[in-house]
Design an enzyme around this catalytic site. Structure first.
Site, mmCIF file in Angstrom:
data_model
loop_
_atom_site.group_PDB
_atom_site.id
_atom_site.type_symbol
_atom_site.label_atom_id
_atom_site.label_comp_id
_atom_site.label_asym_id
_atom_site.label_seq_id
_atom_site.Cartn_x
_atom_site.Cartn_y
_atom_site.Cartn_z
ATOM 1 N N ARG A 54 -3.351 21.222 -15.135
ATOM 2 C CA ARG A 54 -3.020 20.065 -15.988
ATOM 3 C C ARG A 54 -3.977 19.993 -17.168
ATOM 4 N NH1 ARG A 54 -3.502 14.693 -12.724
ATOM 5 N NH2 ARG A 54 -1.498 15.270 -11.827
ATOM 6 N N ARG B 258 -9.485 10.216 -16.354
ATOM 7 C CA ARG B 258 -8.340 11.117 -16.557
ATOM 8 C C ARG B 258 -7.865 11.076 -18.013
ATOM 9 N NH1 ARG B 258 -5.737 12.362 -11.738
ATOM 10 N NH2 ARG B 258 -7.255 12.411 -10.054
ATOM 11 N N LYS C 8 -10.362 8.389 -8.929
ATOM 12 C CA LYS C 8 -9.912 8.583 -10.315
ATOM 13 C C LYS C 8 -10.017 7.295 -11.121
ATOM 14 C CE LYS C 8 -5.757 9.663 -8.557
ATOM 15 N NZ LYS C 8 -4.332 9.941 -8.374
ATOM 16 N N LYS D 298 -8.538 5.587 -14.985
ATOM 17 C CA LYS D 298 -7.544 5.840 -16.044
ATOM 18 C C LYS D 298 -7.639 4.807 -17.161
ATOM 19 C CE LYS D 298 -4.349 8.127 -12.899
ATOM 20 N NZ LYS D 298 -2.989 8.180 -12.326
ATOM 21 N N CYS E 45 8.907 11.386 -10.834
ATOM 22 C CA CYS E 45 7.714 12.219 -10.655
ATOM 23 C C CYS E 45 8.147 13.614 -10.208
ATOM 24 C CB CYS E 45 6.798 11.597 -9.618
ATOM 25 S SG CYS E 45 7.446 11.760 -7.949
ATOM 26 N N CYS F 44 4.590 19.244 -5.028
ATOM 27 C CA CYS F 44 3.648 18.189 -4.659
ATOM 28 C C CYS F 44 3.435 18.142 -3.149
ATOM 29 C CB CYS F 44 4.151 16.832 -5.137
ATOM 30 S SG CYS F 44 3.000 15.525 -4.661
ATOM 31 N N CYS G 125 7.049 9.495 -3.248
ATOM 32 C CA CYS G 125 6.236 8.865 -2.194
ATOM 33 C C CYS G 125 5.621 7.607 -2.797
ATOM 34 C CB CYS G 125 5.164 9.829 -1.685
ATOM 35 S SG CYS G 125 3.686 9.919 -2.715
ATOM 36 N N CYS H 257 3.601 7.959 -8.975
ATOM 37 C CA CYS H 257 3.235 8.691 -10.189
ATOM 38 C C CYS H 257 4.171 8.448 -11.369
ATOM 39 C CB CYS H 257 3.156 10.183 -9.895
ATOM 40 S SG CYS H 257 1.886 10.590 -8.694
#
Ligand code: SRM
Ligand code: SF4
Length: 575
Positions: free
Chosen positions: A83, A152, A218, A220, A440, A446, A485, A489
């Site tokens: 990524r 991120r 993380k 953001k 997503c 994934c 899930c 995302c």
């Protein structure tokens, strides 16, 4: 700095295993160099797969092949997702061409635009990882901190109708990203063959901001330029809302903290939460504010339970006032009172728009962000040809679409010709609901996917579009989002209709998010099949067709009519 990593010092044994991995990693080096050279396996050794995340690289395996390989007693088909860090989502046509080339030579032949304005490669084999990163680096791009317990990719509104502000605000996105980037040279040594400088006094100072254990989780950041909330600002740990004066010039930012989508099914102590606006700062304070918010989370965040480690939980545990006070204490000044602003929507504006700079901007719909050639639509080949003649920039939106920016009057007809020739105009003619949708990645790459998403939403949408056409509302644009899930995302809890995968072929159905990304939706039906989804949606869509008020978005209607209760205070506590 005084209390940095206080908890880590207390006792690593009592903390989550990942804290030790980070602490022992020699600032993200681990044994990655050796791992890459090990020919016996397509995977990395030991815990190195946790560390490569900080370099923007995830170890995965092809889940379509998993069972078959297990039967054949083969190791999983290991491969990697790579990524990019691309603050504000802006790149040049030459950089596009490099990424296109790398995707075809080193990855699975597609590029994937993400919900955070950047690119992912899928299917990169271990032996091609280094060449991929070096190719990215040669194009003056990188993958540093695109994943991992650090800041991120920094989002920034890309709405071309606001092009006069974009260039200014975009500079803040780049500056925040650079300021909050890990400073360890591990990335350069491992992937770019930089020689390690001999250990000296500076060794202990490799991460002045993060320290040896980085963040608990993380982090953001997004910048939005009202009235557009195309970045879904409230879904971020930290948000800056650009405020302009009467002359349209930037005067500062409202600051919002504590957003996040992820939750775990059946664990009510985890929940999506929208951020709270806590004040206003001037443009020259913004980077300092970002640093101090991150630092408080670094020191206060939960390092024992990773499911409770995001800033949203830190804020709910300590209280918003205490959090803000601590940020202000570290800043040495108070935030001013937040200024008025209004978001009108969180979508993209498709097609051609002329900017105040006289140049043209074209927003292209990319279904679920996947750049590939399919029957009739040669998006990958078409974009390659466009990049060859395009003299402006290319921008990725947080809705997984792309913008051809700064197109000259003279180049516009040539680009339009290519858009037509390669079928991109055809994709663009998708209905408004499809164009507002996001899914997503989920299967097959994934590891956390419980249900299909990217591969299943297009077909489900065709059926939903059928219901809408029957109800006479084909032209209504409803924001539909699907995640494979509950991690969320595609930010499904901000969908007017949200699908969250629970098992193969089964989804939770959510209704009622705000059209401008300002209100979470709420669970309407649990764990249902696609056929049941259509049965459930049909009467609601018909009701909407008959009784909506002028201009009323579907999410507002679903709340007004009591299909779901309004979510209070931006939190998604479970019923
Ligand atoms: Fe995400 C984990 C894909 C945006 C919340 N996300 C993952 C991983 C890396 C799976 C994993 O941990 O092994 C997925 C890789 C799939 C694949 O094969 O490519 C993945 N996330 C994505 C992308 C590609 C979805 C997309 O279709 O565009 C997005 C990449 C963004 C980027 O470029 O940086 C992506 N992920 C998001 C967002 C949306 C956003 O940031 O605006 C969220 C919700 C916001 C948030 O962070 O709360 C999000 N991803 C998660 C979570 C849940 C985090 C949590 O706090 O609970 C996970 C799981 C985790 O971290 O444990 C996750
Ligand atoms: Fe994977 Fe779940 Fe994120 Fe979808 S929402 S990409 S299934 S982690």
């Amino acid at each position: 700095m005084a209390d940095k990593n206080r908890t880590v010092a207390a006792s690593l044994d009592q903390l989550h295993e990942n804290e030790r991995i980070k602490s022992d990693s020699d600032y993200l080096r681990g044994r990655i160099k050796e791992s890459l050279l090990e020919p016996i396996t397509g995977a990395l050794l030991g815990n190195d797969h946790q560390l490569t995340k900080f370099h923007g690289i995830y170890q995965q395996d092809d889940r379509d092949l998993r069972d078959e390989r297990r039967k054949q007693k083969l190791e999983p088909a290991h491969q990697f997702m790579v990524r990019l860090r691309l603050p504000g989502g802006v790149l040049s046509p030459d950089q596009w061409l490099t990424l296109d080339d790398l995707a075809r030579t080193h990855a699975n032949g597609t590029l994937r635009l993400t919900t955070r304005q950047t690119f992912q490669f899928h299917g990169v084999l271990k032996r091609n990882l280094k060449a991929t990163i070096q190719g990215i680096n040669a194009a003056l791009l990188d993958t540093i901190a695109a994943c991992g317990d650090n800041n991120r990719n920094t989002l920034c509104t890309n709405n071309p109708e606001q092009s006069w502000l974009h260039s200014e605000v975009y500079e803040y996105a780049k500056a925040i990203s650079a300021h909050l980037m890990p400073k360890s040279r591990a990335y350069h040594e491992i992937w770019l063959d930089e020689e390690r400088v001999a250990a000296g006094p500076e060794e202990g100072q490799q991460e002045p901001l993060y320290g040896a254990t980085y963040l608990p989780r993380k982090f953001k950041v997004a910048i939005a330029v009202p009235p557009s909330n195309d970045v879904d600002l409230y879904a971020n740990d930290l948000g800056f809302i650009a405020i302009t004066g009467d002359d349209g010039q930037l005067v500062g930012f409202n600051v919002a903290v504590g957003g996040g989508m992820g939750m775990t099914a059946g664990e009510p102590q985890t929940y999506p939460r929208l951020s709270d606006v806590v004040g206003f700062c001037t443009p020259d304070q913004a980077i300092d504010v970002a640093e101090k918010v991150l630092a408080v989370q670094r020191d206060w965040g939960d390092r024992v339970d990773r499911k409770h480690a995001r800033l949203k939980y830190t804020i709910d545990d300590h209280g918003l006032d205490a959090f803000r006070a601590e940020v202000e204490r570290r800043l040495g000044y108070g935030l001013e009172e937040a200024r008025p602003f209004e978001f009108t929507d969180n979508g993209d504006r498709f097609g051609w728009v002329q900017g105040v700079d006289g140049l043209w901007y074209y927003t292209q719909f990319v279904e679920n962000g996947r750049i590939q050639d399919t029957d009739g639509h040669s998006l990958m080949s078409g974009m390659r040809e466009i990049a060859r003649i395009h003299d402006g920039d290319i921008r990725i939106t947080a809705n997984q679409n792309l913008i051809l920016g700064q197109v000259s009057e003279e180049n516009r007809p040539r680009i339009q010709e290519l858009l037509d020739q390669y079928g991109l105009t055809g994709i663009q003619e998708s209905g408004p609901t499809r164009r507002a949708s996001m899914a997503c990645v989920a299967f097959p790459t994934c590891p956390l996917a419980m249900a299909e998403s990217e591969r299943s939403l297009p077909g489900l949408l065709t059926r939903i579009e059928g219901l809408m056409a029957d109800a006479g509302i084909a032209e209504a644009g409803i924001i539909v989002r699907m995640s494979g899930c509950p991690n969320g995302c595609s930010r499904p809890y901000l969908g007017e209709i949200g699908f969250v995968g629970r098992a193969v072929g089964r989804y939770d159905l959510y209704l009622g998010a705000g059209y401008a990304g300002q209100r979470l939706n709420k669970l309407y039906r649990e764990n249902i099949t696609e056929d049941r989804i259509l049965e459930e949606l049909d009467p609601v869509l018909r009701h909407y067709a008959n009784e909506r008020e002028e201009g009323e978005p579907f999410g507002d209607f679903a709340v007004r009519q009591g299909y779901v209760a309004e979510v209070q205070e931006g939190r998604h506590f479970h019923d």
